[in-house]
Scaffold this motif. Structure first.
Motif, PDB file in Angstrom:
ATOM      1  N   ALA A   1       0.848  -1.198   0.000  1.00 44.42           N
ATOM      2  CA  ALA A   1       0.000   0.000   0.000  1.00 44.42           C
ATOM      3  C   ALA A   1       0.883   1.247   0.000  1.00 44.42           C
ATOM      4  O   ALA A   1       1.784   1.369   0.832  1.00 44.42           O
ATOM      5  N   PRO A   2       0.642   2.194  -0.914  1.00 47.81           N
ATOM      6  CA  PRO A   2       1.510   3.374  -1.012  1.00 47.81           C
ATOM      7  C   PRO A   2       1.493   4.273   0.219  1.00 47.81           C
ATOM      8  O   PRO A   2       2.499   4.917   0.530  1.00 47.81           O
ATOM      9  N   ALA A   3       0.351   4.346   0.910  1.00 48.46           N
ATOM     10  CA  ALA A   3       0.263   5.261   2.054  1.00 48.46           C
ATOM     11  C   ALA A   3      -0.841   4.824   2.993  1.00 48.46           C
ATOM     12  O   ALA A   3      -1.826   4.197   2.584  1.00 48.46           O
ATOM     13  N   THR A   4      -0.670   5.168   4.259  1.00 57.49           N
ATOM     14  CA  THR A   4      -1.694   4.933   5.279  1.00 57.49           C
ATOM     15  C   THR A   4      -1.842   6.193   6.109  1.00 57.49           C
ATOM     16  O   THR A   4      -0.844   6.768   6.558  1.00 57.49           O
ATOM     17  N   LEU A   5      -3.089   6.626   6.299  1.00 58.12           N
ATOM     18  CA  LEU A   5      -3.378   7.807   7.102  1.00 58.12           C
ATOM     19  C   LEU A   5      -4.059   7.377   8.395  1.00 58.12           C
ATOM     20  O   LEU A   5      -4.954   6.522   8.387  1.00 58.12           O
ATOM     21  N   LEU A   6      -3.634   7.975   9.482  1.00 54.72           N
ATOM     22  CA  LEU A   6      -4.239   7.755  10.791  1.00 54.72           C
ATOM     23  C   LEU A   6      -5.127   8.942  11.117  1.00 54.72           C
ATOM     24  O   LEU A   6      -4.770  10.094  10.848  1.00 54.72           O
ATOM     25  N   TYR A   7      -6.307   8.676  11.692  1.00 58.46           N
ATOM     26  CA  TYR A   7      -7.186   9.765  12.115  1.00 58.46           C
ATOM     27  C   TYR A   7      -7.985   9.312  13.326  1.00 58.46           C
ATOM     28  O   TYR A   7      -7.786   8.216  13.844  1.00 58.46           O
TER      29      TYR A   7
ATOM     30  N   VAL B   1     -18.231   9.929   2.636  1.00 58.55           N
ATOM     31  CA  VAL B   1     -17.778   8.675   2.038  1.00 58.55           C
ATOM     32  C   VAL B   1     -16.256   8.711   1.988  1.00 58.55           C
ATOM     33  O   VAL B   1     -15.656   9.164   1.026  1.00 58.55           O
ATOM     34  N   GLY B   2     -15.608   8.265   3.075  1.00 54.66           N
ATOM     35  CA  GLY B   2     -14.159   8.264   3.118  1.00 54.66           C
ATOM     36  C   GLY B   2     -13.529   9.621   3.339  1.00 54.66           C
ATOM     37  O   GLY B   2     -12.308   9.755   3.311  1.00 54.66           O
ATOM     38  N   LEU B   3     -14.353  10.654   3.578  1.00 48.81           N
ATOM     39  CA  LEU B   3     -13.802  12.000   3.693  1.00 48.81           C
ATOM     40  C   LEU B   3     -13.135  12.258   5.038  1.00 48.81           C
ATOM     41  O   LEU B   3     -12.230  13.085   5.125  1.00 48.81           O
ATOM     42  N   VAL B   4     -13.590  11.584   6.087  1.00 43.55           N
ATOM     43  CA  VAL B   4     -13.046  11.868   7.417  1.00 43.55           C
ATOM     44  C   VAL B   4     -11.540  11.650   7.435  1.00 43.55           C
ATOM     45  O   VAL B   4     -10.765  12.504   7.866  1.00 43.55           O
ATOM     46  N   GLY B   5     -11.110  10.491   6.951  1.00 41.95           N
ATOM     47  CA  GLY B   5      -9.682  10.209   6.933  1.00 41.95           C
ATOM     48  C   GLY B   5      -8.920  11.131   6.016  1.00 41.95           C
ATOM     49  O   GLY B   5      -7.789  11.529   6.307  1.00 41.95           O
ATOM     50  N   LEU B   6      -9.530  11.509   4.895  1.00 45.97           N
ATOM     51  CA  LEU B   6      -8.843  12.365   3.933  1.00 45.97           C
ATOM     52  C   LEU B   6      -8.686  13.783   4.462  1.00 45.97           C
ATOM     53  O   LEU B   6      -7.648  14.418   4.276  1.00 45.97           O
TER      54      LEU B   6
ATOM     55  N   HIS C   1      -9.049  14.756   7.845  1.00 38.86           N
ATOM     56  CA  HIS C   1      -8.412  14.787   9.159  1.00 38.86           C
ATOM     57  C   HIS C   1      -7.111  14.005   9.224  1.00 38.86           C
ATOM     58  O   HIS C   1      -6.314  14.207  10.132  1.00 38.86           O
ATOM     59  N   GLY C   2      -6.918  13.075   8.305  1.00 36.71           N
ATOM     60  CA  GLY C   2      -5.842  12.116   8.459  1.00 36.71           C
ATOM     61  C   GLY C   2      -4.446  12.687   8.305  1.00 36.71           C
ATOM     62  O   GLY C   2      -4.229  13.691   7.632  1.00 36.71           O
ATOM     63  N   GLN C   3      -3.514  12.012   8.933  1.00 34.42           N
ATOM     64  CA  GLN C   3      -2.102  12.334   8.801  1.00 34.42           C
ATOM     65  C   GLN C   3      -1.371  11.072   8.364  1.00 34.42           C
ATOM     66  O   GLN C   3      -1.607   9.990   8.896  1.00 34.42           O
ATOM     67  N   VAL C   4      -0.512  11.219   7.378  1.00 34.58           N
ATOM     68  CA  VAL C   4       0.194  10.073   6.826  1.00 34.58           C
ATOM     69  C   VAL C   4       1.177   9.533   7.856  1.00 34.58           C
ATOM     70  O   VAL C   4       2.024  10.273   8.361  1.00 34.58           O
ATOM     71  N   VAL C   5       1.051   8.255   8.174  1.00 33.78           N
ATOM     72  CA  VAL C   5       1.961   7.631   9.133  1.00 33.78           C
ATOM     73  C   VAL C   5       2.779   6.511   8.509  1.00 33.78           C
ATOM     74  O   VAL C   5       3.741   6.035   9.114  1.00 33.78           O
ATOM     75  N   LEU C   6       2.387   6.074   7.322  1.00 31.51           N
ATOM     76  CA  LEU C   6       3.154   5.070   6.585  1.00 31.51           C
ATOM     77  C   LEU C   6       3.184   5.476   5.119  1.00 31.51           C
ATOM     78  O   LEU C   6       2.159   5.881   4.566  1.00 31.51           O
ATOM     79  N   GLY C   7       4.341   5.366   4.490  1.00 32.62           N
ATOM     80  CA  GLY C   7       4.447   5.667   3.073  1.00 32.62           C
ATOM     81  C   GLY C   7       4.406   7.153   2.797  1.00 32.62           C
ATOM     82  O   GLY C   7       4.801   7.984   3.622  1.00 32.62           O
ATOM     83  N   ALA C   8       3.895   7.507   1.627  1.00 30.44           N
ATOM     84  CA  ALA C   8       3.840   8.909   1.216  1.00 30.44           C
ATOM     85  C   ALA C   8       2.666   9.117   0.273  1.00 30.44           C
ATOM     86  O   ALA C   8       2.288   8.215  -0.480  1.00 30.44           O
TER      87      ALA C   8
END
Length: 245
Positions: free
Chosen positions: A26-32, A94-99, A101-108
């Protein structure tokens, strides 16, 4: 850049191992959510938005690993620009919360800030719709509480107890200014406001004993005193920093 300073090392490692196992490459993972904000309780889920290299649909799943519960939304990278339009069409996030609020914690994810700007515009529109829904839910709970007064017996009691739960949810959301809470977030709000929970427990006990007036009084008070949520509440509180490793 380092992970958020308050994030325990073991949780960071658990995120990395879980994503690696379930979504290799997976290219990136965001935590929120509460884990990112530092408000996580022992029962909170760890909310992740995983960006996939390929695929044709968004998938949501809840998994447990090492005593931790992960709430994961996985979205193909090519679908990200279409999320704002999908949210507008659906009238919900629809998937907006993570986008947003999220911060990238893995990948880029180099295009994150451009995507975030698109998502914030859609989020504002969706928030306005959800704000109206919050007010409708509050009014519905008040109507249910008042209807229960005219329905003696088990039917009225069941209706009243449902109204108790809805009114408590509305008051918790208003007190915390967190109007669009997930179930796990509502549990955290309840833990943070034990006095409110205790008050509604007493009201529920009265209802179970056949006394409806306390509930009706609370319902009328809330309808008069709870302020409606501002349409941009979540957007104004959205973080802008991106943490990567």
């Amino acid at each position: 850049m380092p992970l958020p300073h308050h994030l325990p090392v073991e949780i960071g490692d658990a995120i990395a191992s879980t994503v690696s196992e379930l979504y290799p490459g997976a290219p990136a993972t965001l935590l929120y959510g509460s884990t990112l904000s530092g408000e996580r309780s022992a029962r909170s889920d760890i909310d992740l938005l995983v960006i996939l290299a390929g695929g044709d649909r968004m998938v949501e799943r809840r998994v447990r690993r090492g005593g931790l519960t992960f709430q994961i939304t996985a979205i193909p990278r090519h679908a990200l620009p279409h999320l704002p339009g999908a949210s507008r069409k659906a009238g919900r996030q629809v998937g907006l919360v993570g986008l947003v609020h999220g911060q990238v914690v893995l990948g880029a994810l180099p295009e994150l800030e451009d995507l975030r700007r698109l998502a914030v515009d859609a989020f504002t529109e969706v928030n306005a719709a959800m704000s109206r829904q919050w007010e409708r839910n509050l009014r519905k709970a008040v109507e249910m509480a008042e209807s229960a007064l005219d329905r003696p017996g088990p039917g009225g009691t069941a209706l009243a107890l449902r109204a108790v739960a809805m009114l408590m949810e509305a008051e918790l959301q208003s007190r915390s200014r967190d109007y669009f809470s997930t179930r796990s977030r509502l549990r955290a709000l309840a833990e943070a406001e034990p006095d409110i929970v205790a008050d509604y427990a007493r009201i529920a006990a009265s209802v179970a004993a056949g006394e409806m007036e306390p509930l009706a009084g609370v319902a009328r008070r809330l309808l008069k005193t709870l302020p409606p949520p501002p349409d941009d509440e979540i957007v104004r509180n959205a973080p802008v920093a991106v943490f990567m490793r």
